[in-house]
Design a protein around this motif. Structure first.
Motif, mmCIF file in Angstrom:
data_model
loop_
_atom_site.group_PDB
_atom_site.id
_atom_site.type_symbol
_atom_site.label_atom_id
_atom_site.label_comp_id
_atom_site.label_asym_id
_atom_site.label_seq_id
_atom_site.Cartn_x
_atom_site.Cartn_y
_atom_site.Cartn_z
ATOM 1 N N THR A 12 0.827 -1.200 0.000
ATOM 2 C CA THR A 12 0.000 0.000 0.000
ATOM 3 C C THR A 12 0.865 1.256 0.000
ATOM 4 N N ASP A 13 1.906 1.253 0.815
ATOM 5 C CA ASP A 13 2.798 2.416 0.868
ATOM 6 C C ASP A 13 3.518 2.619 -0.458
ATOM 7 N N THR A 14 3.867 1.518 -1.115
ATOM 8 C CA THR A 14 4.516 1.622 -2.426
ATOM 9 C C THR A 14 3.586 2.263 -3.442
ATOM 10 N N VAL A 15 2.318 1.866 -3.425
ATOM 11 C CA VAL A 15 1.341 2.460 -4.343
ATOM 12 C C VAL A 15 1.146 3.934 -4.029
ATOM 13 N N ARG A 16 1.067 4.285 -2.754
ATOM 14 C CA ARG A 16 0.907 5.686 -2.382
ATOM 15 C C ARG A 16 2.075 6.521 -2.907
ATOM 16 N N SER A 17 3.286 6.030 -2.703
ATOM 17 C CA SER A 17 4.461 6.767 -3.171
ATOM 18 C C SER A 17 4.453 6.911 -4.689
ATOM 19 N N ALA A 18 4.068 5.839 -5.377
ATOM 20 C CA ALA A 18 4.006 5.894 -6.841
ATOM 21 C C ALA A 18 2.941 6.884 -7.301
#
Length: 468
Positions: A12-18
């Motif tokens: 989820t954090d990876t998607v947010r950053s992307a």
């Protein structure tokens, strides 16, 4: 739909950053689309709408995740005329995952009086944390929020995710969606989905997200009032012969009571609670001067969300420039009625037509044409997709989302409900109350756009972890 695994916080954090990283490119895409004057109304250049559709297709092609991306049209059944170009893209679901349909529209409203714009309407301009331009908010921002969210999902997870994704980017929503029902029927298999996101609404304010849970319907038509076979001298016959302007003014005045409340028998209201909303907020958001009082009774939002309204949006009569001492033989006006959620729009139209016929003064002849009706919408908020959307909005905006009603209308949602009765429909958007959609100086709040893009990317990620 149910989660298949425990939510992966790192994912989820990876998607947010992307998603945050995808915002600048999405805004650049938006600027390029705003430069295309894609007005689908009669009398404007169809080639510009076609150019806009081609630009949207290019953005979807570049994502590299769809089995097909196509520009398609449908014929308007009533006229046999080809509708405006829409873009559809399809990607089937895998491994038991749901399919989401993302809707927005790439056509825009006419600009109106260009002298009222502080910057050129088709030249995207940033000032005061807002992007100005026709379509910057309504609804090319919806298009690029979809593209940006998908781009973020691909950047974070790769192109091999399991969620099914279809897109429908319409080309004539502002002009009445005349070919929408036919297009939907002809392309139902390609567009079928478990969840539908309609990105064409607004938020509570620039920092508080919203899901639209009710929409008013609409009934729009042209009324012609005729009292004379030809124009006559106002000095020779005035005082004995009723002219059409006099009859029209008296007739229109019967539509409201002295407080501006709709006074048409058979037009109903919905009884539902509304959040607190002050007159000061109304004045700020609507541009209501201090000396002008609001109209209506009860809470302000109940008047906007749950009650009917009638507006005269256009009139054909001698202009001030061309005024002469003449009794006008006929006058035409465009009447736009917003219909309370829950009332059939055709029934509301029949009520106002009956009222106008019954109240025509001096035996004036009245006729009706260009009738357009669309039903309102009430969202079933009990579905799992609504819960997922609320969670994504809260995570993306950092604020608890609000369920709102909207006084405007999106009549084609009734077509979506009819064609896809099992789908959960989410009505979202990137507008805030100061967006001035349809008006001069339309604009997009840049922070709101960023939050909306992040929220949609998080929703896509959440659905990619869900089983049907």
């Amino acid at each position: 739909m149910t989660p298949s695994t425990t939510p992966d916080r790192d994912r989820t954090d990876t998607v947010r950053s992307a998603a945050l990283a995808a915002v600048p490119a999405a805004l650049a895409d938006l600027g390029a689309l705003v430069r295309i004057p894609s007005i689908a109304f009669p009398g404007f250049d169809r080639a510009e709408v076609e150019r806009s559709a081609a630009a949207v297709k290019g953005l979807l092609d570049d994502l590299g995740i769809f089995e097909r991306v196509e520009i398609r049209t449908a014929v308007i059944p009533e006229t046999g005329v080809e509708g405006m170009p829409a873009v559809i893209a399809t990607r089937p679901a895998r491994a038991g995952r749901p399919t989401i349909l993302l809707y927005a529209h790439h056509d825009v409203q006419p600009v109106g009086d260009e002298s009222l714009w502080e910057s050129a309407p088709f030249e995207p301009t940033v000032r005061g944390g807002r992007l100005y331009g026709r379509g910057a908010a309504d609804d090319k921002a919806g298009v690029t929020a979809h593209v940006g969210a998908l781009r973020a999902l691909v950047d974070a997870l790769g192109a091999d995710f399991d969620l099914g994704v279809n897109l429908f980017i319409e080309g004539e929503e502002e002009a009445g969606s005349a070919s929408f029902a036919a297009f939907l029927s002809e392309n139902a298999d390609a567009l079928r989905a478990d969840v539908i996101v309609v990105a064409d609404s607004g938020n509570w304010d620039a920092t508080t997200p919203a899901l639209t849970v009710s929409l008013r319907g609409n009934a729009r038509f042209t009324l012609k009032v005729k009292t004379l076979e030809h124009a006559s001298h106002s000095g020779m016959f005035g005082g004995a012969v009723p002219d059409a302007m006099l009859a029209t003014i008296k007739l229109l005045a019967t539509l409201w009571d002295d407080d501006g409340v709709v006074a048409v028998a058979g037009v109903t209201a919905r009884d539902a609670e509304t959040p607190d909303y002050t007159e000061a907020t109304l004045r700020d958001e609507a541009g209501l001067p201090a000396g002008v009082s609001p109209i209506g009774h009860d809470s302000i939002l109940s008047r906007i969300w749950n009650k009917p309204s009638i507006t005269v949006t256009g009139i054909d009569a001698p202009s001030v420039k061309n005024a002469s001492n003449t009794l006008t033989p006929e006058v035409s006006v465009v009447i736009s009625m917003r219909v309370a959620p829950g009332q059939d729009a055709r029934a509301a139209y029949r009520a106002i037509e009956e009222h106008l016929r019954a109240h025509a003064p001096f035996g004036a002849e009245v006729s009706f044409s260009d009738i357009e009706c669309g039903n309102g919408f009430l969202v079933d908020t009990s579905g799992s997709a609504v819960a997922a959307a609320r969670a994504a909005l809260e995570a993306g905006y950092g604020a608890t989302p609000v369920g709102i009603g909207v006084g405007g209308s999106i009549p084609f949602i009734a077509d979506l409900v009819r064609e896809f009765p099992q789908a959960q429909i989410l009505v979202t958007g990137v507008e805030d109350p100061h967006a001035r959609a349809h008006s001069p100086n339309e604009s997009l709040h840049l922070d709101t756009f960023r939050h909306a893009l992040v929220s949609e990317a998080l929703l896509l990620e959440s659905l990619d972890r869900s089983l049907r």
